[in-house]
Design a protein around this motif. Structure first.
Motif, mmCIF file in Angstrom:
data_model
loop_
_atom_site.group_PDB
_atom_site.id
_atom_site.type_symbol
_atom_site.label_atom_id
_atom_site.label_comp_id
_atom_site.label_asym_id
_atom_site.label_seq_id
_atom_site.Cartn_x
_atom_site.Cartn_y
_atom_site.Cartn_z
ATOM 1 N N UNK A 106 0.817 -1.213 0.000
ATOM 2 C CA UNK A 106 0.000 0.000 0.000
ATOM 3 C C UNK A 106 0.850 1.262 0.000
ATOM 4 N N UNK A 107 2.022 1.204 0.640
ATOM 5 C CA UNK A 107 2.880 2.395 0.690
ATOM 6 C C UNK A 107 3.500 2.714 -0.659
ATOM 7 N N UNK A 108 3.440 1.773 -1.621
ATOM 8 C CA UNK A 108 3.967 2.015 -2.963
ATOM 9 C C UNK A 108 2.938 2.639 -3.890
ATOM 10 N N UNK A 143 -0.915 8.296 -3.365
ATOM 11 C CA UNK A 143 -1.806 8.657 -2.273
ATOM 12 C C UNK A 143 -3.237 8.838 -2.703
ATOM 13 N N UNK A 144 -3.465 9.212 -3.969
ATOM 14 C CA UNK A 144 -4.836 9.418 -4.444
ATOM 15 C C UNK A 144 -5.618 8.119 -4.521
ATOM 16 N N UNK A 150 -5.325 -0.981 8.070
ATOM 17 C CA UNK A 150 -3.925 -0.897 7.628
ATOM 18 C C UNK A 150 -3.621 0.500 7.080
ATOM 19 N N UNK A 151 -4.560 1.061 6.347
ATOM 20 C CA UNK A 151 -4.335 2.367 5.739
ATOM 21 C C UNK A 151 -4.400 3.516 6.734
ATOM 22 N N UNK A 152 -4.700 3.232 7.979
ATOM 23 C CA UNK A 152 -4.642 4.274 9.006
ATOM 24 C C UNK A 152 -3.258 4.397 9.624
ATOM 25 N N UNK A 153 -2.298 3.608 9.150
ATOM 26 C CA UNK A 153 -0.933 3.657 9.678
ATOM 27 C C UNK A 153 -0.184 4.866 9.110
ATOM 28 N N UNK A 154 0.521 5.567 9.983
ATOM 29 C CA UNK A 154 1.291 6.739 9.582
ATOM 30 C C UNK A 154 2.437 6.382 8.639
ATOM 31 N N UNK A 155 2.955 5.155 8.722
ATOM 32 C CA UNK A 155 4.080 4.761 7.872
ATOM 33 C C UNK A 155 3.736 4.922 6.401
ATOM 34 N N UNK A 156 2.527 4.519 6.026
ATOM 35 C CA UNK A 156 2.118 4.585 4.623
ATOM 36 C C UNK A 156 2.013 6.037 4.161
ATOM 37 N N UNK A 157 1.343 6.858 4.931
ATOM 38 C CA UNK A 157 1.122 8.246 4.522
ATOM 39 C C UNK A 157 2.399 9.068 4.594
ATOM 40 N N UNK A 158 3.269 8.742 5.545
ATOM 41 C CA UNK A 158 4.542 9.466 5.601
ATOM 42 C C UNK A 158 5.366 9.200 4.341
ATOM 43 N N UNK A 159 5.356 7.954 3.873
ATOM 44 C CA UNK A 159 6.114 7.638 2.668
ATOM 45 C C UNK A 159 5.546 8.371 1.453
ATOM 46 N N UNK A 160 4.215 8.474 1.367
ATOM 47 C CA UNK A 160 3.627 9.185 0.237
ATOM 48 C C UNK A 160 3.972 10.668 0.291
ATOM 49 N N UNK A 161 3.955 11.285 1.471
ATOM 50 C CA UNK A 161 4.315 12.696 1.603
ATOM 51 C C UNK A 161 5.767 12.935 1.222
ATOM 52 N N UNK A 162 6.632 11.995 1.575
ATOM 53 C CA UNK A 162 8.050 12.150 1.266
ATOM 54 C C UNK A 162 8.320 11.980 -0.225
ATOM 55 N N UNK A 193 -3.705 19.339 2.676
ATOM 56 C CA UNK A 193 -2.733 20.396 2.382
ATOM 57 C C UNK A 193 -1.951 20.119 1.102
ATOM 58 N N UNK A 194 -1.262 18.996 1.045
ATOM 59 C CA UNK A 194 -0.339 18.748 -0.060
ATOM 60 C C UNK A 194 -1.065 18.475 -1.369
#
Length: 571
Positions: free
Chosen positions: A107-109, A112-113, A128-140, A195-196
């Motif tokens: 999912x982190x790959x 984000x849309x 699973x999609x509520x984990x910050x790890x996934x969203x942090x990777x997309x923001x980065x 935001x992003x």
């Protein structure tokens, strides 16, 4: 018992064994990763504890675009089993049967849309999609956000703006209260969609529509903010000094699900603003509190402050009357906008191996007009210098320099270079030769209108010749001829190559524009100059080295279209 196991590094605690292994390998523990791993273990453990997988029909529908066949899935699953304990079925037939650890990685790959729709498949995916790890990777990866939201220092805000002493006179403790919301409880899952992603279209380089003056705006993700930085050249004539930056607006999260726009223009701090996307590759800003731009001393104080920031001097230090008129004219013209501007997207020029040097943005001296920003690009056997900032004579967007790389000029000995007549003879000789070639080409192609594109630097690709690069050329002594006016006397005393070219000059208001012959002097990979024969002046250009993300052109065709559009904006 569990506490003792954690302290001594033994027992059945999985986290303790992990920390013990990290200490044995000499690695430093990272608080951010610990929190993410603990959160992941909590969610994964919760999913494993729940009975029954996702509904087969939903899982099969979600697995379509992600898994092609069961054999490839088994190969991926076998590799993951080498590093993690597998509690799922030995031969999974759908995406939902994969272990949560592998689903987090998959999912982190994804962009984000796509994640919100994926969260609607089933409860397991939503957890699973509520984990910050996934969203942090997309923001980065999508926006370059590198900071940790839990411990970062807020960027773009001064301490005075962050904290203020309590106004109650009965409280003498000197404690402070926050003026901005508590960013410690903000997470990437809210920052990405609120935001992003909504403001992703304004990231990159832009040119403001400020009449002939133009400008350069760089919109970037800066910590928890999206900031629009106006880039200003250094004070004249220090062309090799770094660029100056001034924030014009910023966008940040005020609440967990709301982003606000603030105008940063003026000297009273941030205030309410607005951003509107007019059309593709164009947006506009509006200030809703223009009284924040005014100063107590009135327009005179505003002018003195602007002059010190823009030119680094007072009006009394500028003795030339014509230069004073130009400066006053620019202040009156630019201050009337009050940061209510329209911006058009610009791209950095693409780089090809055959280019003479790395194309890009340069700061150049322009006499009484001060320093201006020029974009250098290469087009076959021609190099173009396009103004990003301009003046009342030659406005922004115009082709200020047109260099013919197929017409090199061999400089004479050092003593002969001091003679202005010798330099004029060399350049004007090439100029006459080029003029005759253009006339012959027009006659061969039939009609006076033929060959106009080549004269403007848009010649056919068949004219391309192999041009030596800056790194392969041998340096030779260089000195300006006597009688040539140079704003900056500290120029390089050796050059690598020289070429014939033309520079654009015009009267006030861009009247009677004409191209006049001159000499392009390449000093090194980051500096070049141009000698204007008719004006008897010398312009020195130095590369702008600031990092400019989101500014690469999608293709060469997009860049060529942008150059043509820039000229039409101010023609």
């Amino acid at each position: 018992m569990a506490v003792c196991a954690r302290l001594c590094g033994v027992g059945q605690s999985r986290r303790c064994r992990r920390r013990q292994r990290q200490n044995q390998q000499g690695q430093d523990s990272d608080s951010e990763m610990d929190m993410d791993e603990e959160e992941g273990e909590r969610i994964v453990g919760k999913i494993k504890a729940e009975s029954g997988p996702c509904p087969p029909d939903n899982a099969t529908a979600a697995s379509g675009p992600l898994v092609t066949d069961s054999s490839s899935l088994e190969d991926v699953h076998t590799d993951v089993n080498k590093q993690t304990d597998n509690t799922g079925p030995p031969n999974p037939q759908s995406l939902s049967q994969l272990p949560p650890e592998l689903l987090v990685h998959i999912f982190s790959l994804l962009p984000g849309t796509a994640l919100p729709n994926l969260a609607l498949v089933c409860k397991k995916f939503r957890q699973i999609l509520s984990m910050e790890t996934i969203w942090r990777r997309r923001c980065r990866e999508e926006f370059g956000m590198r900071e940790d939201l839990r411990k970062m220092e807020v960027v773009g805000i001064s301490s005075r703006e962050l904290y203020v002493k309590r106004g109650n006179p009965h409280i003498k403790s000197g404690r402070f209260i926050k003026l901005l919301p508590d960013y410690e409880h903000m997470d990437y899952q809210n920052v990405y969609p609120c935001l992003l992603h909504p403001y992703r279209h304004i990231l990159g380089l832009w040119q403001p529509d400020i009449g002939p003056y133009g400008g350069l705006l760089n919109v970037v993700v800066d910590g928890l903010f999206i900031i629009g930085w106006m880039y200003l050249p250094p004070h004249d004539p220090r062309v090799e000094d770094p660029m100056r930056r001034r924030p014009l607006f910023r966008i940040h999260m005020w609440e967990s699900s709301k982003a606000i726009v603030e105008c940063m223009y003026g000297h009273k701090g941030p205030h309410k603003g607005d951003i509107q996307t007019v059309k593709r590759d164009e947006f506009s800003t509006k200030c809703n509190q223009t009284d924040y731009h005014r100063m107590p001393g009135g327009r005179q104080e505003e002018f003195r402050t602007w002059l010190e920031e823009e030119w680094g001097r007072t009006l009394e230090d500028i003795f030339h009357e014509h230069m004073q008129e130009l400066i006053l004219m620019k202040f009156i013209y630019t201050s009337q906008y009050d940061n209510c501007l329209t911006y058009r997207r610009i791209y950095l020029p693409p780089h090809l191996p055959s280019d003479l040097l790395q194309p890009g943005l340069f700061k150049g001296t322009y006499g009484s007009h001060g320093l201006e920003i020029v974009m250098l690009s290469f087009h076959g056997t021609r190099a173009k210098g396009t103004k990003l900032t301009g003046d009342p004579n030659v406005p922004a967007g115009q082709l200020t320099l047109d260099i013919d790389l197929s017409q090199p000029v061999q400089l004479p000995e050092l003593e002969a270079q001091r003679n202005m007549e010798e330099l004029s003879r060399l350049v004007l000789g090439v100029h006459e030769q080029v003029r005759q070639q253009m006339q012959e080409r027009r006659g061969a192609e039939g009609g006076p209108g033929a060959g106009v594109g080549a004269e403007e630097g848009l010649g056919p690709a068949s004219m391309a010749e192999t041009t030596p690069t800056c790194s392969t050329a041998e340096p030779q002594p260089f000195v300006l001829p006597l009688g040539i006016m140079a704003r900056n006397e500290v120029y390089p005393r050796s050059c690598k190559m020289c070429f014939y070219g033309t520079g654009l000059i015009a009267g006030h208001g861009f009247t009677s524009p004409e191209r006049t012959p001159g000499l392009f002097v390449l000093f090194d990979d980051d500096r070049f100059g141009f000698i204007w024969l008719e004006l008897k002046s010398f312009s020195l250009y130095s590369r702008l080295t600031d990092s400019l993300p989101y500014a690469q052109a999608p293709s060469l065709e997009h860049f060529e279209d942008m150059l043509r559009s820039m000229q039409s904006w101010t023609s």
